[in-house]
Write a protein that holds these residues in place. Structure first.
Motif, PDB file in Angstrom:
ATOM      1  N   VAL A 107       0.743  -1.176   0.097  1.00 18.71           N
ATOM      2  CA  VAL A 107       0.052   0.076  -0.065  1.00 18.71           C
ATOM      3  C   VAL A 107       0.859   1.334  -0.013  1.00 18.71           C
ATOM      4  O   VAL A 107       0.594   2.334  -0.640  1.00 18.71           O
ATOM      5  N   ASP A 108       1.951   1.310   0.685  1.00 19.41           N
ATOM      6  CA  ASP A 108       2.967   2.496   0.578  1.00 19.41           C
ATOM      7  C   ASP A 108       3.349   2.746  -0.634  1.00 19.41           C
ATOM      8  O   ASP A 108       3.686   4.036  -0.992  1.00 19.41           O
ATOM      9  N   TYR A 109       3.947   1.802  -1.464  1.00 19.30           N
ATOM     10  CA  TYR A 109       4.251   1.902  -2.733  1.00 19.30           C
ATOM     11  C   TYR A 109       3.387   2.318  -3.759  1.00 19.30           C
ATOM     12  O   TYR A 109       3.550   3.106  -4.621  1.00 19.30           O
ATOM     13  N   LEU A 110       1.923   2.092  -3.753  1.00 17.70           N
ATOM     14  CA  LEU A 110       0.740   2.331  -4.296  1.00 17.70           C
ATOM     15  C   LEU A 110       0.866   3.985  -4.285  1.00 17.70           C
ATOM     16  O   LEU A 110       0.188   4.784  -5.213  1.00 17.70           O
ATOM     17  N   ALA A 111       0.938   4.461  -3.300  1.00 17.50           N
ATOM     18  CA  ALA A 111       0.618   5.958  -2.887  1.00 17.50           C
ATOM     19  C   ALA A 111       1.825   6.768  -3.555  1.00 17.50           C
ATOM     20  O   ALA A 111       1.587   7.981  -3.827  1.00 17.50           O
ATOM     21  N   HIS A 112       2.912   6.008  -4.119  1.00 16.73           N
ATOM     22  CA  HIS A 112       3.722   6.870  -4.736  1.00 16.73           C
ATOM     23  C   HIS A 112       3.955   6.316  -6.362  1.00 16.73           C
ATOM     24  O   HIS A 112       3.589   5.380  -6.516  1.00 16.73           O
ATOM     25  N   GLN A 113       4.549   7.575  -7.164  1.00 14.83           N
ATOM     26  CA  GLN A 113       4.259   7.326  -8.363  1.00 14.83           C
ATOM     27  C   GLN A 113       5.749   6.642  -9.100  1.00 14.83           C
ATOM     28  O   GLN A 113       5.798   6.344 -10.187  1.00 14.83           O
ATOM     29  N   ASN A 114       6.784   6.771  -7.908  1.00 15.30           N
ATOM     30  CA  ASN A 114       8.045   6.403  -8.429  1.00 15.30           C
ATOM     31  C   ASN A 114       8.913   6.115  -6.881  1.00 15.30           C
ATOM     32  O   ASN A 114       8.339   6.177  -6.144  1.00 15.30           O
ATOM     33  N   ARG A 163       5.010  11.903  -9.930  1.00 16.55           N
ATOM     34  CA  ARG A 163       5.023  11.521 -11.344  1.00 16.55           C
ATOM     35  C   ARG A 163       5.876  10.538 -11.636  1.00 16.55           C
ATOM     36  O   ARG A 163       7.067  10.111 -10.835  1.00 16.55           O
ATOM     37  N   THR A 164       5.414   9.554 -12.410  1.00 14.34           N
ATOM     38  CA  THR A 164       6.321   8.459 -13.017  1.00 14.34           C
ATOM     39  C   THR A 164       7.535   8.901 -13.657  1.00 14.34           C
ATOM     40  O   THR A 164       7.673   9.978 -14.022  1.00 14.34           O
ATOM     41  N   VAL A 165       8.568   8.066 -13.689  1.00 14.37           N
ATOM     42  CA  VAL A 165       9.674   8.156 -14.359  1.00 14.37           C
ATOM     43  C   VAL A 165       9.722   7.073 -15.516  1.00 14.37           C
ATOM     44  O   VAL A 165       9.637   5.797 -15.131  1.00 14.37           O
ATOM     45  N   ASN A 210      19.214   5.095   6.492  1.00 18.08           N
ATOM     46  CA  ASN A 210      18.694   4.416   7.581  1.00 18.08           C
ATOM     47  C   ASN A 210      17.921   3.071   7.275  1.00 18.08           C
ATOM     48  O   ASN A 210      17.441   2.181   8.033  1.00 18.08           O
ATOM     49  N   GLY A 211      18.452   2.683   6.052  1.00 15.96           N
ATOM     50  CA  GLY A 211      18.102   1.214   5.507  1.00 15.96           C
ATOM     51  C   GLY A 211      16.506   1.078   4.962  1.00 15.96           C
ATOM     52  O   GLY A 211      16.185   0.221   4.840  1.00 15.96           O
ATOM     53  N   LYS A 212      15.961   2.372   4.826  1.00 21.29           N
ATOM     54  CA  LYS A 212      14.643   2.501   4.413  1.00 21.29           C
ATOM     55  C   LYS A 212      14.542   2.312   2.928  1.00 21.29           C
ATOM     56  O   LYS A 212      15.519   3.106   2.433  1.00 21.29           O
ATOM     57  N   SER A 213      13.800   2.186   2.430  1.00 20.62           N
ATOM     58  CA  SER A 213      13.459   2.227   0.947  1.00 20.62           C
ATOM     59  C   SER A 213      13.161   3.958   0.470  1.00 20.62           C
ATOM     60  O   SER A 213      12.932   4.423   1.653  1.00 20.62           O
ATOM     61  N   SER A 214      13.519   4.174  -0.642  1.00 21.77           N
ATOM     62  CA  SER A 214      13.444   5.706  -0.714  1.00 21.77           C
ATOM     63  C   SER A 214      12.058   6.307  -0.776  1.00 21.77           C
ATOM     64  O   SER A 214      11.708   7.343  -0.608  1.00 21.77           O
ATOM     65  N   THR A 215      10.918   4.989  -0.732  1.00 20.49           N
ATOM     66  CA  THR A 215       9.746   5.395  -0.629  1.00 20.49           C
ATOM     67  C   THR A 215       9.163   5.714   0.924  1.00 20.49           C
ATOM     68  O   THR A 215       8.128   6.492   0.905  1.00 20.49           O
ATOM     69  N   ASN A 216      10.072   5.414   1.722  1.00 16.99           N
ATOM     70  CA  ASN A 216       9.539   5.406   3.155  1.00 16.99           C
ATOM     71  C   ASN A 216      10.166   6.803   3.650  1.00 16.99           C
ATOM     72  O   ASN A 216      11.406   7.231   3.496  1.00 16.99           O
ATOM     73  N   ARG A 217       9.179   7.763   4.028  1.00 14.59           N
ATOM     74  CA  ARG A 217       9.885   9.041   4.525  1.00 14.59           C
ATOM     75  C   ARG A 217       9.386   9.142   5.771  1.00 14.59           C
ATOM     76  O   ARG A 217       8.429   8.802   6.348  1.00 14.59           O
TER      77      ARG A 217
END
Length: 90
Positions: A5-12, A56-58, A83-90
């Motif tokens: 679900v976290d990934y779906l909130a982001h376009q990239n 925006r998508t890339v 921090n070891g988190k993926s770039s989509t986690n802020r």
């Protein structure tokens, strides 16, 4: 680990690293946009901002040009932050 679900909130997933490497190179969004044009990739300054905010998508062509313009590998654009988190986690 981020949930699907976290990934779906982001376009990239590269936005944070695009911004990180752009700032490390003391490059403005406009300058990055102009560098991309050297690779026949036309992304305006506003679109760079939207990429960095994950709004925006890339495309694959843009990803390659971003990599070349920022002088990093494509893999580096996908790397996790310190921090070891993926770039989509802020």
């Amino acid at each position: 680990m981020a949930r699907v679900v976290d990934y779906l909130a982001h376009q990239n997933v590269v936005g944070d690293n695009v911004k990180k490497y752009r700032l490390e190179r003391h490059m403005s969004q406009k300058e990055l946009s102009e560098k991309l044009e050297m690779y026949a990739v036309y992304v305006c300054r506003g679109s760079i901002s939207r990429i960095e905010r994950h709004e925006r998508t890339v495309t694959d062509y843009e990803l390659k040009a971003l990599s070349e313009s920022l002088k990093v590998s494509i893999n580096q654009l996908f790397e996790s932050n310190e921090n070891g988190k993926s770039s989509t986690n802020r």
